[in-house]
Design a protein around this motif. Structure first.
Motif, mmCIF file in Angstrom:
data_model
loop_
_atom_site.group_PDB
_atom_site.id
_atom_site.type_symbol
_atom_site.label_atom_id
_atom_site.label_comp_id
_atom_site.label_asym_id
_atom_site.label_seq_id
_atom_site.Cartn_x
_atom_site.Cartn_y
_atom_site.Cartn_z
ATOM 1 N N UNK A 105 0.837 -1.194 0.000
ATOM 2 C CA UNK A 105 0.000 0.000 0.000
ATOM 3 C C UNK A 105 0.878 1.254 0.000
ATOM 4 N N UNK A 106 0.286 2.357 -0.426
ATOM 5 C CA UNK A 106 1.017 3.626 -0.401
ATOM 6 C C UNK A 106 0.862 4.277 0.975
ATOM 7 N N UNK A 107 1.566 3.685 1.926
ATOM 8 C CA UNK A 107 1.631 4.217 3.282
ATOM 9 C C UNK A 107 3.095 4.332 3.680
ATOM 10 N N UNK A 108 3.374 5.108 4.699
ATOM 11 C CA UNK A 108 4.715 5.273 5.280
ATOM 12 C C UNK A 108 5.796 5.438 4.191
ATOM 13 N N UNK A 109 6.760 4.514 4.162
ATOM 14 C CA UNK A 109 7.882 4.666 3.254
ATOM 15 C C UNK A 109 7.482 4.670 1.793
ATOM 16 N N UNK A 110 6.499 3.864 1.418
ATOM 17 C CA UNK A 110 6.062 3.832 0.022
ATOM 18 C C UNK A 110 5.492 5.170 -0.414
ATOM 19 N N UNK A 111 4.702 5.794 0.458
ATOM 20 C CA UNK A 111 4.140 7.101 0.129
ATOM 21 C C UNK A 111 5.242 8.151 0.056
ATOM 22 N N UNK A 112 6.208 8.081 0.976
ATOM 23 C CA UNK A 112 7.308 9.044 0.986
ATOM 24 C C UNK A 112 8.141 8.941 -0.282
ATOM 25 N N UNK A 113 8.381 7.724 -0.738
ATOM 26 C CA UNK A 113 9.162 7.513 -1.962
ATOM 27 C C UNK A 113 8.403 8.019 -3.181
ATOM 28 N N UNK A 114 7.137 7.710 -3.268
ATOM 29 C CA UNK A 114 6.313 8.160 -4.398
ATOM 30 C C UNK A 114 6.264 9.696 -4.479
ATOM 31 N N UNK A 115 6.198 10.370 -3.339
ATOM 32 C CA UNK A 115 5.972 11.816 -3.298
ATOM 33 C C UNK A 115 7.245 12.621 -3.057
ATOM 34 N N UNK A 116 8.410 12.024 -3.231
ATOM 35 C CA UNK A 116 9.639 12.705 -2.824
ATOM 36 C C UNK A 116 9.898 13.990 -3.594
ATOM 37 N N UNK A 117 9.533 14.052 -4.883
ATOM 38 C CA UNK A 117 9.757 15.276 -5.658
ATOM 39 C C UNK A 117 8.891 16.407 -5.105
ATOM 40 N N UNK A 136 27.162 -1.069 3.367
ATOM 41 C CA UNK A 136 26.489 -0.786 2.099
ATOM 42 C C UNK A 136 27.393 0.054 1.199
ATOM 43 N N UNK A 137 27.158 -0.049 -0.093
ATOM 44 C CA UNK A 137 27.895 0.743 -1.085
ATOM 45 C C UNK A 137 26.929 1.750 -1.705
ATOM 46 N N UNK A 138 27.362 2.990 -1.846
ATOM 47 C CA UNK A 138 26.500 4.040 -2.363
ATOM 48 C C UNK A 138 26.414 3.964 -3.882
ATOM 49 N N UNK A 139 25.195 3.791 -4.398
ATOM 50 C CA UNK A 139 24.967 3.740 -5.840
ATOM 51 C C UNK A 139 24.839 5.151 -6.414
ATOM 52 N N UNK A 140 24.085 6.011 -5.735
ATOM 53 C CA UNK A 140 23.957 7.379 -6.210
ATOM 54 C C UNK A 140 22.618 7.991 -5.868
ATOM 55 N N UNK A 141 22.477 9.257 -6.231
ATOM 56 C CA UNK A 141 21.224 9.972 -6.021
ATOM 57 C C UNK A 141 20.269 9.632 -7.157
ATOM 58 N N UNK A 142 19.029 9.365 -6.804
ATOM 59 C CA UNK A 142 18.052 8.886 -7.772
ATOM 60 C C UNK A 142 16.819 9.781 -7.791
ATOM 61 N N UNK A 143 16.007 9.603 -8.814
ATOM 62 C CA UNK A 143 14.719 10.279 -8.941
ATOM 63 C C UNK A 143 13.676 9.221 -9.265
ATOM 64 N N UNK A 144 12.559 9.249 -8.552
ATOM 65 C CA UNK A 144 11.469 8.317 -8.853
ATOM 66 C C UNK A 144 10.619 8.921 -9.960
ATOM 67 N N UNK A 145 10.638 8.287 -11.136
ATOM 68 C CA UNK A 145 9.898 8.808 -12.287
ATOM 69 C C UNK A 145 8.548 8.130 -12.470
ATOM 70 N N UNK A 146 8.256 7.131 -11.646
ATOM 71 C CA UNK A 146 6.975 6.457 -11.762
ATOM 72 C C UNK A 146 6.990 5.140 -11.002
ATOM 73 N N UNK A 147 5.944 4.375 -11.172
ATOM 74 C CA UNK A 147 5.842 3.063 -10.518
ATOM 75 C C UNK A 147 4.852 2.209 -11.295
ATOM 76 N N UNK A 148 4.884 0.933 -11.010
ATOM 77 C CA UNK A 148 3.902 0.029 -11.598
ATOM 78 C C UNK A 148 3.616 -1.092 -10.606
#
Length: 276
Positions: free
Chosen positions: A69-81, A98-110
């Motif tokens: 569901x889009x609650x807690x972390x899932x909602x935060x990730x979806x709405x980060x922009x 952990x190894x740092x991959x980089x800064x990302x942008x969430x462009x969508x989901x499915x």
């Protein structure tokens, strides 16, 4: 903040920034960042993260049992922009590190179907993450793709519409990635046109006129560590070079960015009211 390909002890990250020390999505309080962690061990809980051939990192949402569901972390990730939160992606290399991959942008989901921790089939959320570099490197787009017409000639109302648009859910992940690229360009043009040649920080006229006969102002992302990537109009401001340096390097940069944020919020509220 973080260095690509460098290893970090996860507990050290949380000691400095806060956030949940367990799980894949960590949302530190009072910080403009979201920390994402991925590992191969997630497969036992129905998670299957990884890169596609199109340069998109598919990241499974949180929730070990039942439909996601889009609650807690899932909602935060979806709405980060919209919330002005930077995404930082890490992958486990060994226990606790952990190894740092980089800064990302969430462009969508499915959505897809798959087993949960109890082997029950459930609906999962797969977030589509794109490296921030994609949006700041001019040559990132496939040269065969037909570019949209320049947004510089559009009206403020038209630019605002483009800047506030979201990627259409029926598009493919690659199309959503490209749509966010164009949206980021529209946001920059929108901020410049909204300023009307006047620095939105100090209210002074732009310092000079460019060769293209346009007033020179710089676009600043109020709640980002860098000025790259797509954003939301409420976090973008057009300011003179002096104010821009102040926003990044001044002793009072934190307070100054908060001040800039209030200015933009007031402007956007008035513009939103005017379009009703």
């Amino acid at each position: 903040m973080f260095v690509k390909n460098q290893e970090y002890k996860r507990t050290d990250i949380h000691e400095q920034f806060g956030g949940q020390g367990q799980g894949g999505i960590s949302t530190p309080a009072h910080q403009n960042i979201i920390l994402l962690f991925t590992s191969n061990s997630g497969r036992q809980y129905g998670y299957s993260d990884g890169w596609t051939n199109e340069g998109i990192f598919l990241y499974a949402g949180e929730g070990q049992q039942g439909d996601m569901k889009f609650t807690r972390g899932n909602a935060a990730l979806r709405d980060h922009v919209m919330q002005g939160k930077d995404l930082h992606l890490f992958t486990y290399v060994r226990k606790g590190f952990v190894c740092y991959i980089g800064q990302m942008v969430c462009t969508g989901f499915r959505y897809d179907k798959g087993p949960d921790a109890s082997e029950q089939i459930r609906e999962r959320i797969l977030f589509e993450l794109v490296p921030l570099d994609f949006f700041s490197e001019a040559g990132s787009l496939n040269e065969n793709l037909e570019r949209e017409a320049t947004t510089a000639s559009l009206t403020l109302a038209d630019l605002r519409s483009k800047a506030l648009s979201n990627s259409v859910t029926s598009r493919t992940p690659t199309e959503r990635k490209i749509a966010y690229y164009y949206r980021s360009q529209a946001i920059k043009d929108y901020a410049l046109k909204r300023a009307e040649g006047i620095c939105e920080g100090c209210n002074q006229t732009a310092p000079f006129i460019t060769k293209e006969d346009q007033p020179y102002l710089e676009v600043h992302h109020i709640r980002r560590l860098s000025d790259g990537g797509p954003d939301d109009p409420q976090w973008v401001i057009a300011i003179c070079p002096n104010c821009h340096r102040r926003a990044h390097y001044a002793k009072d940069s934190l307070a100054y960015n908060q001040y800039l944020g209030r200015l933009v919020k007031d402007k956007e509220a008035k513009l939103a009211f005017a379009t009703i």
